[in-house]
Scaffold this active site. Structure first.
Site, PDB file in Angstrom:
ATOM      1  N   CYS A 140       1.398  -1.526   0.054  1.00 26.68           N
ATOM      2  CA  CYS A 140      -0.335  -0.156   0.303  1.00 26.68           C
ATOM      3  C   CYS A 140       0.825   1.455   0.081  1.00 26.68           C
ATOM      4  O   CYS A 140       2.386   0.910  -0.047  1.00 26.68           O
ATOM      5  CB  CYS A 140      -1.452  -0.292   0.952  1.00 26.68           C
ATOM      6  N   CYS A 142      -0.257   4.398   1.554  1.00 22.92           N
ATOM      7  CA  CYS A 142      -0.577   4.791   2.695  1.00 22.92           C
ATOM      8  C   CYS A 142       0.364   5.438   3.756  1.00 22.92           C
ATOM      9  O   CYS A 142       0.570   6.773   3.953  1.00 22.92           O
ATOM     10  CB  CYS A 142      -1.750   4.748   3.632  1.00 22.92           C
ATOM     11  N   CYS A 150      -3.920   6.674   0.024  1.00 23.91           N
ATOM     12  CA  CYS A 150      -3.104   4.821  -0.921  1.00 23.91           C
ATOM     13  C   CYS A 150      -2.993   5.251  -1.967  1.00 23.91           C
ATOM     14  O   CYS A 150      -2.549   4.434  -2.906  1.00 23.91           O
ATOM     15  CB  CYS A 150      -4.379   4.265  -0.051  1.00 23.91           C
ATOM     16  N   LYS A 215     -12.287  -3.984   1.572  1.00 21.52           N
ATOM     17  CA  LYS A 215     -11.559  -3.116   2.119  1.00 21.52           C
ATOM     18  C   LYS A 215     -13.137  -2.342   2.544  1.00 21.52           C
ATOM     19  O   LYS A 215     -12.847  -1.974   1.668  1.00 21.52           O
ATOM     20  CB  LYS A 215     -10.805  -3.079   1.921  1.00 21.52           C
ATOM     21  N   ARG A 225      -3.848   3.128  12.502  1.00 24.23           N
ATOM     22  CA  ARG A 225      -3.065   4.506  11.432  1.00 24.23           C
ATOM     23  C   ARG A 225      -1.808   4.971  13.029  1.00 24.23           C
ATOM     24  O   ARG A 225      -1.396   5.787  12.090  1.00 24.23           O
ATOM     25  CB  ARG A 225      -4.210   5.446  11.224  1.00 24.23           C
ATOM     26  N   ARG A 237     -10.768   7.761   3.489  1.00 21.08           N
ATOM     27  CA  ARG A 237     -10.829   6.977   2.267  1.00 21.08           C
ATOM     28  C   ARG A 237     -12.134   6.182   1.672  1.00 21.08           C
ATOM     29  O   ARG A 237     -11.842   5.456   0.853  1.00 21.08           O
ATOM     30  CB  ARG A 237     -10.252   5.666   2.980  1.00 21.08           C
ATOM     31  N   LYS A 268     -12.235  -7.443   4.923  1.00 13.21           N
ATOM     32  CA  LYS A 268     -11.363  -6.681   6.111  1.00 13.21           C
ATOM     33  C   LYS A 268     -12.695  -5.484   6.520  1.00 13.21           C
ATOM     34  O   LYS A 268     -12.832  -5.095   5.443  1.00 13.21           O
ATOM     35  CB  LYS A 268     -10.404  -6.458   6.056  1.00 13.21           C
ATOM     36  N   SER A 294      -6.806  -4.007  14.066  1.00 17.10           N
ATOM     37  CA  SER A 294      -6.361  -3.097  15.345  1.00 17.10           C
ATOM     38  C   SER A 294      -7.625  -2.462  16.371  1.00 17.10           C
ATOM     39  O   SER A 294      -7.176  -3.076  17.333  1.00 17.10           O
ATOM     40  CB  SER A 294      -5.496  -1.505  14.523  1.00 17.10           C
TER      41      SER A 294
HETATM   42  C1  PBG Z   1      -3.137   0.220   4.430  1.00 22.44           C
HETATM   43  C2  PBG Z   1      -3.310  -0.401   5.887  1.00 22.44           C
HETATM   44  C3  PBG Z   1      -4.557  -0.319   6.851  1.00 22.44           C
HETATM   45  C4  PBG Z   1      -4.475  -1.472   7.229  1.00 22.44           C
HETATM   46  C5  PBG Z   1      -3.413  -2.417   6.663  1.00 22.44           C
HETATM   47  N1  PBG Z   1      -3.475  -2.272   5.783  1.00 22.44           N
HETATM   48  C6  PBG Z   1      -5.047   1.443   7.521  1.00 22.44           C
HETATM   49  C7  PBG Z   1      -6.177   1.648   6.002  1.00 22.44           C
HETATM   50  O1  PBG Z   1      -6.416   1.422   5.198  1.00 22.44           O
HETATM   51  O2  PBG Z   1      -6.462   3.003   7.076  1.00 22.44           O
HETATM   52  C8  PBG Z   1      -5.675  -1.544   8.781  1.00 22.44           C
HETATM   53  C9  PBG Z   1      -5.037  -2.394   9.248  1.00 22.44           C
HETATM   54  C10 PBG Z   1      -5.738  -2.641  10.926  1.00 22.44           C
HETATM   55  O3  PBG Z   1      -6.406  -1.457  11.777  1.00 22.44           O
HETATM   56  O4  PBG Z   1      -5.434  -3.803  11.690  1.00 22.44           O
HETATM   57  N2  PBG Z   1      -3.785   0.816   3.915  1.00 22.44           N
END
Ligand code: PBG
Length: 346
Positions: A140, A142, A150, A215, A225, A237, A268, A294
Site C-alpha cells: 500500500c 499510505c 493510498c 476492504k 493509523r 478513504r 476486512k 486493530s
Molecule cells: C493500509 C492498511 C490499513 C490497514 C491495513 N493496511 C489502514 C487503512 O486502510 O487505513 C488496517 C489494519 C488494522 O486496522 O489493523 N491501507
C-alpha cells in the site's frame, strides 16, 4: 425426508411428555469435555494465523516505540523484530505480515519501491534468518505518502491509474526482496491485474497475491493509523474503500480480484463483516482470509485491562467465530497470545 423426521419427532413429543427420551436432545453431545471435543466443528489452527509487525528504520534489538492504543505492539527496528521472530516461531506461528514506516514520506511513495526501503530491507533480513517463515508484504502507499492516502493525489483527488504503476513497482520490489506473498491493501481498481502482470513480466509468476478484496472504510482502523502513522492528512478513504453497508458489492469486489488473478481473497475488518466472510466462502474455492483489525483488538484489550471480560476466552471465541464464518486464514494481533495459550495448554 427432513420433513418426515420433524413430523415424527413432533408426534412423539405430543404423545406424552414422559417420552422425552425418544427424541433428539442436543444436550446429549454436550455432557462431557471429551464429547464436546469430538463433535466440535471448528478449530482455530495456528498455521492459519498471521502475525502483524510494524517496522521502523534504525538498529538495535531494543529499538521500539510502544503503540499506546495497541497494548503489546510496538513500532520496531528490524533487529528488534528478528529477536522477537525467534519466539514467534517457537510459539507455533508460521507467518507474518509486514507494515513499514519510513523515515521520509513524499508524494510519490518512493520508499515503497526503493531497494533500500524499510520493508524491502526487513524482508531480506527475515528470509535470511528464518527461511521457513512465510513473509507477507502488505502493499500500500499510505504509509509512504506525505498526505497519507493510498494512491497518488492530484488536485485533491486520489487518482486510480497513476497509482497502479507505483503499487506494481512496490510489489515487484517486495517480491525481489524475497516476499512469499504480496498483499495489496490499497483498494485501487485493477491493482491485482497490474501487480500480477508486473510480477509475471519480471520472473515472479510463482509469487502469490493475497488481495484485500472487500476492504471497508472502517472506523476500526483507528489504532493502526497511529501504529503506521498513515492517517490521511485531508479527507477520508471513502472514495476507494468500501461502504460498510454494501454486502453485495463486496462480492463483486471479490469476483473482480479473482478474475484479475488473486490467489487468496480477503475480507476486512472481520467481526463486523462475518456475513461477508460467509458469503465470500460460498462463491469461491480459493482460500479466504479475514483481517481481525486493530480496533477489534484494542477493544478486547481495553475491556480485558479493566477486568470486564476474560481475555483468553473472548479471544478464543472471536477467532473461532471468524473461522466458523468461513475464513481459512486470519490476520490477527491476538496471534501471539493465542499461540502461547495454546502451547501452555498442550
Ligand atoms: C493500509 C492498511 C490499513 C490497514 C491495513 N493496511 C489502514 C487503512 O486502510 O487505513 C488496517 C489494519 C488494522 O486496522 O489493523 N491501507
Amino acid at each position: 425426508m427432513a420433513n418426515l423426521v420433524t413430523e415424527s419427532a413432533k408426534s412423539r413429543l405430543n404423545e406424552s411428555n414422559s417420552q422425552f427420551d425418544s427424541y433428539y436432545r442436543p444436550r446429549r453431545l454436550r455432557s462431557t469435555q471429551a464429547l464436546r471435543a469430538m463433535v466440535r466443528e471448528t478449530k482455530v489452527d495456528l498455521n492459519k494465523l498471521i502475525h502483524p509487525l510494524f517496522l521502523i528504520e534504525g538498529s538495535g534489538k531494543d529499538k521500539k516505540n510502544p503503540i499506546n492504543s495497541m497494548p503489546g505492539f510496538c513500532q520496531q527496528s528490524i533487529d528488534s523484530a528478528l529477536f522477537e521472530l525467534e519466539n514467534i516461531q517457537k510459539s507455533g506461528l508460521g507467518s507474518v505480515i509486514l507494515f513499514g514506516i519510513p523515515d521520509e514520506k513524499d508524494t510519490q511513495a518512493s520508499q515503497s519501491y526503493e531497494e533500500t526501503g524499510i520493508i524491502q530491507k526487513a524482508i531480506r533480513a527475515f528470509k535470511k534468518e528464518f527461511p521457513e517463515l512465510v513473509v507477507i508484504a502488505d502493499t500500500c502507499l499510505c504509509e509512504y505518502m506525505s498526505h497519507g492516502h493510498c494512491g497518488i493525489v492530484c488536485d485533491g483527488q486520489v487518482v486510480n491509474d497513476a497509482s497502479l504503476n507505483i503499487l506494481a513497482k512496490a510489489a515487484l520490489a517486495q517480491a525481489q526482496a524475497g516476499a512469499d506473498i504480496i498483499a495489496p491493501s490499497d483498494m485501487m481498481d485493477g491493482r491485482v491485474a497490474a501487480i500480477r502482470q508486473t510480477l509475471d513480466d519480471n520472473g515472479f509468476s510463482n509469487t502469490p497475491i493475497m488481495a484485500y478484496s472487500a476492504k471497508f472504510a472502517s472506523a476500526f482502523y483507528g489504532p493502526f493509523r497511529e501504529a503506521a502513522q498513515s492517517a490521511p492528512q485531508f479527507g477520508d478513504r471513502k472514495s476507494y474503500q468500501m461502504d460498510p453497508a454494501n454486502g453485495r458489492e463486496a462480492l463483486r469486489e471479490v469476483e473482480l480480484d479473482i478474475m484479475e488473478g488473486a490467489d487468496i481473497v480477503m475480507v476486512k475488518p472481520a467481526l463486523p463483516y462475518l456475513d461477508v466472510i460467509h458469503a465470500t466462502r460460498q462463491i469461491t474455492n480459493l482460500p479466504v482470509a479475514a483481517y481481525n483489525v486493530s480496533g477489534e483488538y484494542s477493544m478486547v484489550k481495553a475491556a480485558a485491562q479493566n477486568g470486564w471480560i476474560d481475555e483468553k476466552k473472548v479471544v478464543e471465541e472471536v477467532l473461532t467465530s471468524i473461522a466458523r464464518a468461513g475464513a481459512d486464514l486470519i490476520i490477527t494481533y491476538h496471534a501471539r497470545d493465542f499461540a502461547n495459550w495454546t502451547k501452555a495448554q498442550a
